[in-house]
Enzyme design. Structure first.
Site, PDB file in Angstrom:
ATOM      1  N   ASN A  15      -7.269 -12.705  -2.431  1.00  0.00           N
ATOM      2  CA  ASN A  15      -6.343 -12.679  -1.317  1.00  0.00           C
ATOM      3  C   ASN A  15      -6.752 -12.306   0.222  1.00  0.00           C
ATOM      4  O   ASN A  15      -6.475 -12.741   0.923  1.00  0.00           O
ATOM      5  CB  ASN A  15      -5.476 -11.425  -1.688  1.00  0.00           C
ATOM      6  CG  ASN A  15      -4.070 -11.876  -2.590  1.00  0.00           C
ATOM      7  OD1 ASN A  15      -3.321 -12.535  -2.173  1.00  0.00           O
ATOM      8  ND2 ASN A  15      -4.433 -11.617  -3.871  1.00  0.00           N
ATOM      9  N   ARG A  66     -10.174  12.339  -5.718  1.00  0.00           N
ATOM     10  CA  ARG A  66      -9.606  11.570  -5.044  1.00  0.00           C
ATOM     11  C   ARG A  66      -9.407  11.633  -3.680  1.00  0.00           C
ATOM     12  O   ARG A  66      -9.590  10.757  -2.797  1.00  0.00           O
ATOM     13  CB  ARG A  66      -8.036  11.181  -5.842  1.00  0.00           C
ATOM     14  CG  ARG A  66      -7.357   9.904  -5.379  1.00  0.00           C
ATOM     15  CD  ARG A  66      -6.101   9.781  -5.785  1.00  0.00           C
ATOM     16  NE  ARG A  66      -6.269   9.760  -7.144  1.00  0.00           N
ATOM     17  CZ  ARG A  66      -6.660   8.721  -8.163  1.00  0.00           C
ATOM     18  NH1 ARG A  66      -6.926   7.484  -7.459  1.00  0.00           N
ATOM     19  NH2 ARG A  66      -6.690   8.587  -9.361  1.00  0.00           N
ATOM     20  N   LEU A  94      -3.913   5.664  -4.256  1.00  0.00           N
ATOM     21  CA  LEU A  94      -3.990   6.499  -3.037  1.00  0.00           C
ATOM     22  C   LEU A  94      -3.306   7.916  -3.086  1.00  0.00           C
ATOM     23  O   LEU A  94      -2.302   7.754  -3.551  1.00  0.00           O
ATOM     24  CB  LEU A  94      -3.455   5.608  -2.304  1.00  0.00           C
ATOM     25  CG  LEU A  94      -4.255   4.162  -1.855  1.00  0.00           C
ATOM     26  CD1 LEU A  94      -3.502   3.203  -0.846  1.00  0.00           C
ATOM     27  CD2 LEU A  94      -5.811   4.434  -1.384  1.00  0.00           C
ATOM     28  N   HIS A 110       1.486  -7.059  -5.215  1.00  0.00           N
ATOM     29  CA  HIS A 110       1.289  -6.760  -6.793  1.00  0.00           C
ATOM     30  C   HIS A 110       1.680  -8.265  -7.760  1.00  0.00           C
ATOM     31  O   HIS A 110       2.922  -8.579  -7.152  1.00  0.00           O
ATOM     32  CB  HIS A 110       2.245  -5.838  -7.008  1.00  0.00           C
ATOM     33  CG  HIS A 110       2.302  -5.326  -8.409  1.00  0.00           C
ATOM     34  ND1 HIS A 110       1.310  -4.553  -9.046  1.00  0.00           N
ATOM     35  CD2 HIS A 110       3.174  -5.387  -9.340  1.00  0.00           C
ATOM     36  CE1 HIS A 110       1.555  -4.587 -10.295  1.00  0.00           C
ATOM     37  NE2 HIS A 110       2.502  -4.809 -10.674  1.00  0.00           N
ATOM     38  N   LEU A 145       3.127   4.518  -7.303  1.00  0.00           N
ATOM     39  CA  LEU A 145       2.660   3.300  -7.946  1.00  0.00           C
ATOM     40  C   LEU A 145       3.319   1.975  -7.799  1.00  0.00           C
ATOM     41  O   LEU A 145       4.454   2.306  -8.166  1.00  0.00           O
ATOM     42  CB  LEU A 145       2.035   3.380  -9.311  1.00  0.00           C
ATOM     43  CG  LEU A 145       1.512   2.215  -9.906  1.00  0.00           C
ATOM     44  CD1 LEU A 145       0.076   2.020  -9.332  1.00  0.00           C
ATOM     45  CD2 LEU A 145       1.300   2.711 -11.415  1.00  0.00           C
TER      46      LEU A 145
HETATM   47  C1  GRF Z   1      -3.971  -9.759  -7.050  1.00  0.00           C
HETATM   48  O1  GRF Z   1      -3.485 -10.206  -8.575  1.00  0.00           O
HETATM   49  C2  GRF Z   1      -3.254  -8.925  -6.791  1.00  0.00           C
HETATM   50  O2  GRF Z   1      -1.849  -9.069  -6.748  1.00  0.00           O
HETATM   51  C3  GRF Z   1      -3.566  -7.509  -7.455  1.00  0.00           C
HETATM   52  O3  GRF Z   1      -4.881  -7.567  -7.716  1.00  0.00           O
HETATM   53  C4  GRF Z   1      -5.374  -8.958  -7.665  1.00  0.00           C
HETATM   54  C5  GRF Z   1      -6.418  -9.294  -6.981  1.00  0.00           C
HETATM   55  O4  GRF Z   1      -6.844 -10.386  -6.626  1.00  0.00           O
HETATM   56  N1  GRF Z   1      -3.295  -6.446  -6.722  1.00  0.00           N
HETATM   57  P1  GRF Z   1      -7.984 -10.966  -5.540  1.00  0.00           P
HETATM   58  O5  GRF Z   1      -9.102 -10.028  -5.673  1.00  0.00           O
HETATM   59  O6  GRF Z   1      -7.185 -11.133  -4.210  1.00  0.00           O
HETATM   60  O7  GRF Z   1      -8.302 -12.309  -6.118  1.00  0.00           O
END
Ligand code: GRF
Length: 226
Positions: A15, A66, A94, A110, A145
């Site tokens: 991402n 945390r 967090l 997510h 969450l």
């Molecule tokens: C993704 O599936 C995202 O939705 C989730 O963690 C994963 C991260 O993937 N929160 P990347 O590290 O971006 O490849």
């Protein structure tokens, strides 16, 4: 104005890569000022370095709590002048202190159609449940969450024959489309929150792809005549 983003990640960073690519091609008006990981060897850090981005490792194991760990994150993000925080596969909850440090300026992605299938292995949860439509969600982060006002979702039909891994890969491709878009809306100050819901400013709406009003995602597909 170009949006200064801080990215938090724990893993492979695809991402992050999608965001970098959109910035470099000029579609996303943002700059990544710092990439932070709690995991020293996270692959996402290499991706960041390859693009000349500043990185920082803040291992959670070095902190007594945390709150202490999050305080270190907040300090680092503030030192870099971050205007928005982007969680990109950051596998830690967090603290409320962190959420309050950047009110309505933390985004998460997510791999499910929230509010379904929160937590880890969301794609497997969806596949095991037998859903026929799955997807991904970008949302503002609140104290709970995988919860907070939804900015954008992408849905896709699930094929009964495909494995959980194949589904996860197809959801990931959706993620790479929707996360940069959500960030661009934030950069353009298009995201308002009204009574807990995101209202997207209208400017430029006609240019949206795919069109929202004339498409359905129906799974399995309809038979002829229906
Ligand atoms: C993704 O599936 C995202 O939705 C989730 O963690 C994963 C991260 O993937 N929160 P990347 O590290 O971006 O490849």
């Amino acid at each position: 104005m170009t949006l200064s983003i801080g990215v938090l990640l724990s893993g492979s960073g695809t991402n992050l890569q999608a965001i970098i690519d959109r910035i470099e091609e000029g579609t996303l008006d943002a700059r990544i000022v710092i990439v932070i990981s709690n995991i020293p060897g996270a692959k996402g850090l290499d991706r960041a370095r390859k693009h000349g981005l500043q990185t920082r490792v803040i291992p959670h194991r070095d902190s007594a709590s945390r709150q202490e760990h999050d305080a270190a994150l907040i300090t680092c993000l503030r030192q870099h002048g971050v205007q928005a925080v982007c969680l990109a596969g950051y596998m830690r909850l967090l603290s409320p202190d962190f959420v309050q440090a950047f009110p309505r300026r933390i985004l998460n992605i997510h791999p499910s159609l929230l509010p379904a299938f929160k937590g880890v292995h969301a794609q497997k949860q969806a596949a095991d449940y037998g859903v026929l439509i799955a997807g991904a969600t970008v949302h503002f982060v609140d104290e709970h969450l995988d919860h907070g006002p939804i900015i954008i979702q992408g849905a896709l039909p699930v094929s009964p024959a495909e494995s959980g891994d194949d589904l996860a890969a197809r959801i990931l491709a959706v993620e790479h489309r929707i996360y940069p878009q959500a960030l661009q809306w934030l950069a353009r100050d298009r995201l308002k929150i009204d009574q807990g819901r995101v209202v997207l400013g209208l400017q430029g709406l006609e240019g949206r792809f795919p069109a929202v009003h004339d498409q359905f995602c129906i799974s399995p597909g309809l038979e002829k005549g229906f």
